[in-house]
Write a protein that holds these residues in place. Sequence first.
Motif, PDB file in Angstrom:
ATOM      1  N   VAL A 107       0.843  -1.205   0.000  1.00 35.08           N
ATOM      2  CA  VAL A 107       0.000   0.000   0.000  1.00 35.08           C
ATOM      3  C   VAL A 107       0.873   1.248   0.000  1.00 35.08           C
ATOM      4  O   VAL A 107       0.653   2.191  -0.774  1.00 35.08           O
ATOM      5  CB  VAL A 107      -0.937   0.010   1.233  1.00 35.08           C
ATOM      6  N   LEU A 108       1.889   1.252   0.846  1.00 37.05           N
ATOM      7  CA  LEU A 108       2.787   2.402   0.925  1.00 37.05           C
ATOM      8  C   LEU A 108       3.549   2.591  -0.390  1.00 37.05           C
ATOM      9  O   LEU A 108       3.699   3.721  -0.872  1.00 37.05           O
ATOM     10  CB  LEU A 108       3.765   2.197   2.082  1.00 37.05           C
ATOM     11  N   GLU A 109       4.006   1.509  -0.974  1.00 37.60           N
ATOM     12  CA  GLU A 109       4.723   1.597  -2.249  1.00 37.60           C
ATOM     13  C   GLU A 109       3.828   2.161  -3.347  1.00 37.60           C
ATOM     14  O   GLU A 109       4.262   2.969  -4.170  1.00 37.60           O
ATOM     15  CB  GLU A 109       5.240   0.212  -2.650  1.00 37.60           C
ATOM     16  N   ARG A 110       2.577   1.749  -3.355  1.00 38.19           N
ATOM     17  CA  ARG A 110       1.636   2.236  -4.376  1.00 38.19           C
ATOM     18  C   ARG A 110       1.334   3.718  -4.192  1.00 38.19           C
ATOM     19  O   ARG A 110       1.279   4.475  -5.174  1.00 38.19           O
ATOM     20  CB  ARG A 110       0.346   1.413  -4.324  1.00 38.19           C
ATOM     21  N   LEU A 111       1.145   4.141  -2.956  1.00 39.64           N
ATOM     22  CA  LEU A 111       0.786   5.535  -2.699  1.00 39.64           C
ATOM     23  C   LEU A 111       1.930   6.505  -3.012  1.00 39.64           C
ATOM     24  O   LEU A 111       1.697   7.623  -3.461  1.00 39.64           O
ATOM     25  CB  LEU A 111       0.337   5.705  -1.238  1.00 39.64           C
ATOM     26  N   ILE A 112       3.146   6.081  -2.773  1.00 41.62           N
ATOM     27  CA  ILE A 112       4.289   6.952  -3.084  1.00 41.62           C
ATOM     28  C   ILE A 112       4.670   6.811  -4.555  1.00 41.62           C
ATOM     29  O   ILE A 112       4.831   7.807  -5.267  1.00 41.62           O
ATOM     30  CB  ILE A 112       5.483   6.635  -2.165  1.00 41.62           C
ATOM     31  N   ALA A 123      -2.895  10.280   5.071  1.00 40.72           N
ATOM     32  CA  ALA A 123      -2.846  11.428   5.986  1.00 40.72           C
ATOM     33  C   ALA A 123      -1.409  11.734   6.405  1.00 40.72           C
ATOM     34  O   ALA A 123      -1.015  12.897   6.537  1.00 40.72           O
ATOM     35  CB  ALA A 123      -3.715  11.153   7.209  1.00 40.72           C
ATOM     36  N   PHE A 124      -0.617  10.685   6.600  1.00 39.79           N
ATOM     37  CA  PHE A 124       0.790  10.886   6.982  1.00 39.79           C
ATOM     38  C   PHE A 124       1.584  11.517   5.837  1.00 39.79           C
ATOM     39  O   PHE A 124       2.440  12.391   6.057  1.00 39.79           O
ATOM     40  CB  PHE A 124       1.408   9.535   7.368  1.00 39.79           C
ATOM     41  N   PRO A 153       0.854  -0.576  12.574  1.00 39.67           N
ATOM     42  CA  PRO A 153       0.180  -0.768  11.284  1.00 39.67           C
ATOM     43  C   PRO A 153      -0.816   0.349  11.006  1.00 39.67           C
ATOM     44  O   PRO A 153      -1.487   0.854  11.911  1.00 39.67           O
ATOM     45  CB  PRO A 153      -0.516  -2.122  11.447  1.00 39.67           C
ATOM     46  N   LYS A 154      -0.904   0.741   9.729  1.00 39.88           N
ATOM     47  CA  LYS A 154      -1.810   1.822   9.327  1.00 39.88           C
ATOM     48  C   LYS A 154      -2.576   1.385   8.085  1.00 39.88           C
ATOM     49  O   LYS A 154      -2.030   0.703   7.204  1.00 39.88           O
ATOM     50  CB  LYS A 154      -1.018   3.099   9.002  1.00 39.88           C
ATOM     51  N   ASP A 155      -3.837   1.802   8.004  1.00 41.05           N
ATOM     52  CA  ASP A 155      -4.596   1.519   6.790  1.00 41.05           C
ATOM     53  C   ASP A 155      -4.293   2.588   5.739  1.00 41.05           C
ATOM     54  O   ASP A 155      -3.529   3.534   5.988  1.00 41.05           O
ATOM     55  CB  ASP A 155      -6.101   1.444   7.088  1.00 41.05           C
ATOM     56  N   GLU A 156      -4.887   2.461   4.582  1.00 42.33           N
ATOM     57  CA  GLU A 156      -4.572   3.368   3.476  1.00 42.33           C
ATOM     58  C   GLU A 156      -4.892   4.820   3.815  1.00 42.33           C
ATOM     59  O   GLU A 156      -4.128   5.735   3.480  1.00 42.33           O
ATOM     60  CB  GLU A 156      -5.328   2.940   2.212  1.00 42.33           C
TER      61      GLU A 156
END
Length: 278
Positions: free
Chosen positions: A41-46, A103-104, A95-98
Amino acid sequence: MILDINVQNFQQAIIQASMSKTVVIYFHAEQVPECQAMTPVLERLIGADNNHIDLAKVDVADPQLQSLAVQLGLQALPAMVAFKDGQPADVSEGPKDEAAIKAFLAPYQPSEAELLLDQAKQTLGLDPQAAYGLLQQARALADTAAIRLCLAEAALALNKLDETKQLLATIGMADQDSQYQHIQARLKLAEEAADSPELRQLEQKLAATPDDMELKQELAVLYFQAGRQEDALQLLLEVLQRDMAFGEAKKHFMDMLTTMGADPVASRYRRQLYSMLY
């Protein structure tokens, strides 16, 4: 950019890179299930092509990298640390959701104005008029020195010398970088080229015979070529107010307006022409 951190690339990929953009350091471990869910998820968002944020992944299972997590006082995985100017700016552990990840990242993502600025920079060399329009939109959203400086460069490329000068005058000392100096030097050369003997001679002739419409038309063309768009339009407007069918005055006027696009000066003279026609 998304990359895995090791001892060899740590200095360049995190410390040095954070001087020009935000680096999100992501601490994870393959054996932690929450990391397996959060990593993609983090890789996709960045994303790999992000011009504003790098993702630096640190596998804490590597003994050589565990000290980095200790230095930052991290106590839970997965963890995100936003790094700017060589210093941690924000930390999120667990752990964090999307939605929470978004938000971060939000404070470090580009604004709409910054996206328009980036697009204009990519367009400027190929289509200065399109870049000029994008920068006007960007300035309406955020009137920053970076946007005004790029707008000055676009204006200069379009031979809008007066506007270029006005924009440069708004740039404070702290922002007068190499780009500013380069535009200033190019503007000086353009102004010197615009002050041609032919132009000065025509100005003197018109001063002696101010009602000579042929001279006004000829001088207007030279003014426009020299970047003095408003002076050119004003002379042609004076001609058209006396005789709408005189020579090539109307054609020159319309061609100039078309070349200037959505320029506020062009819009003002376009309205004046329409009021005369209709």
